[in-house]
Design an enzyme around this catalytic site. Structure first.
Site, PDB file in Angstrom:
ATOM      1  N   TYR A 149       0.837  -1.206   0.000  1.00 42.93           N
ATOM      2  CA  TYR A 149       0.000   0.000   0.000  1.00 42.93           C
ATOM      3  C   TYR A 149       0.869   1.252   0.000  1.00 42.93           C
ATOM      4  O   TYR A 149       0.642   2.184  -0.786  1.00 42.93           O
ATOM      5  CB  TYR A 149      -0.903  -0.021   1.225  1.00 42.93           C
ATOM      6  CG  TYR A 149      -1.772   1.199   1.404  1.00 42.93           C
ATOM      7  CD1 TYR A 149      -2.895   1.402   0.604  1.00 42.93           C
ATOM      8  CD2 TYR A 149      -1.482   2.147   2.375  1.00 42.93           C
ATOM      9  CE1 TYR A 149      -3.699   2.514   0.775  1.00 42.93           C
ATOM     10  CE2 TYR A 149      -2.275   3.259   2.558  1.00 42.93           C
ATOM     11  CZ  TYR A 149      -3.383   3.441   1.754  1.00 42.93           C
ATOM     12  OH  TYR A 149      -4.167   4.556   1.919  1.00 42.93           O
ATOM     13  N   LYS A 153       1.201   4.341  -2.831  1.00 42.09           N
ATOM     14  CA  LYS A 153       0.877   5.734  -2.523  1.00 42.09           C
ATOM     15  C   LYS A 153       2.085   6.649  -2.706  1.00 42.09           C
ATOM     16  O   LYS A 153       1.942   7.795  -3.135  1.00 42.09           O
ATOM     17  CB  LYS A 153       0.328   5.838  -1.101  1.00 42.09           C
ATOM     18  CG  LYS A 153      -1.037   5.169  -0.919  1.00 42.09           C
ATOM     19  CD  LYS A 153      -2.104   5.794  -1.818  1.00 42.09           C
ATOM     20  CE  LYS A 153      -3.487   5.237  -1.540  1.00 42.09           C
ATOM     21  NZ  LYS A 153      -4.532   5.851  -2.378  1.00 42.09           N
TER      22      LYS A 153
END
Length: 250
Positions: A149, A153
């Site tokens: 994740y 990002k």
């Protein structure tokens, strides 16, 4: 902004739903994109003005083309793009599979790239456009158990900064909004994962997430939507990562 054309991905619930309703309340026509038609219909029912419901899986390679083409046939080119679709994944590094890694990149990085790439030519030609990507405080820092994740990002923030630099003289702004832990279904899933892996109660898990933010509570979707609207309304702010995290990242 009245009657400008906006596209919001991830508009079915949570942050995306709140952003769509905020843009609609400001007078924009809003195209709503997510996988679940029923969720999109509920979002549309709370919008103040014209909406277009476009169910789509943004990770499909042709999704950006199909969605933009449908909007153009009805309303004309997209003038405000908010890439809000996203998801999280939590696991130890050695338990993060190739499939987990690829899923985070596909949804949180590649899909925004495709939608930005498709929106830019018309915005450049018009001499005006607004692009906002919903990133995360994880775009700035690393935390345990969210490597895939976090990488996605970090990557999407790099996309925003590069696109902003490239488009700076065209009238098109590109920014990221970086929330901390927001009171949404995605955070509820995080709480459930903490409960399953640690044995803590849901209340204890929620409190642990609240403590990660100096203000001592979760961020509301409306607070994220406020930051998105700031990016849309401003012509002088571009290439920025607007933190909405209660002071966690300074």
């Amino acid at each position: 902004m009245t009657a400008r054309v906006a596209l919001v991905t991830g508009a079915g619930r949570g942050i995306g739903r709140e952003i769509a309703r905020r843009l609609s309340g400001e007078g924009l026509r809003v195209a709503l994109v997510a996988r679940d038609r029923d969720q999109l219909a509920r979002t549309a029912s709370g919008c103040a003005g014209a909406t277009m419901v476009l169910p789509a899986d943004v990770t499909e390679p042709e999704a950006a083309e199909h969605v933009h083409a449908e909007i153009e046939r009805t309303w004309g080119p997209v003038e405000v793009l908010v890439a809000g679709a996203g998801a999280g994944h939590s696991a130890r590094l050695e338990r993060t599979t190739d499939a987990d890694w690829q899923r985070m990149l596909d949804l949180n990085l590649t899909a925004p790239f495709r939608f930005v790439r498709r929106a830019v030519p018309a915005m450049r030609d018009a001499g005006w456009g607004r692009i906002v990507v919903v990133a995360s405080s994880a775009a700035h820092i690393g935390e345990p158990y969210i490597a895939a994740y976090t990488a996605s990002k970090h990557g999407v923030l790099g996309l925003v900064r590069s696109a902003a630099a490239e488009l700076a003289r065209t009238g098109v702004t590109v920014n990221a909004v970086c929330p901390g832990y927001v009171d949404t279904p995605m955070t509820e899933a995080t709480i459930a994962n903490i409960v399953a892996s640690s044995g803590r109660s849901p209340e204890q898990a929620r409190e642990a997430l609240e403590r990660k933010q100096p203000i001592g509570r979760l961020i509301t979707p409306a607070e994220v939507a406020d930051a998105v609207w700031f990016c849309v309304a401003s012509s002088a702010v571009t290439g920025q990562a607007i933190n909405v995290d209660g002071g966690a990242v300074q």
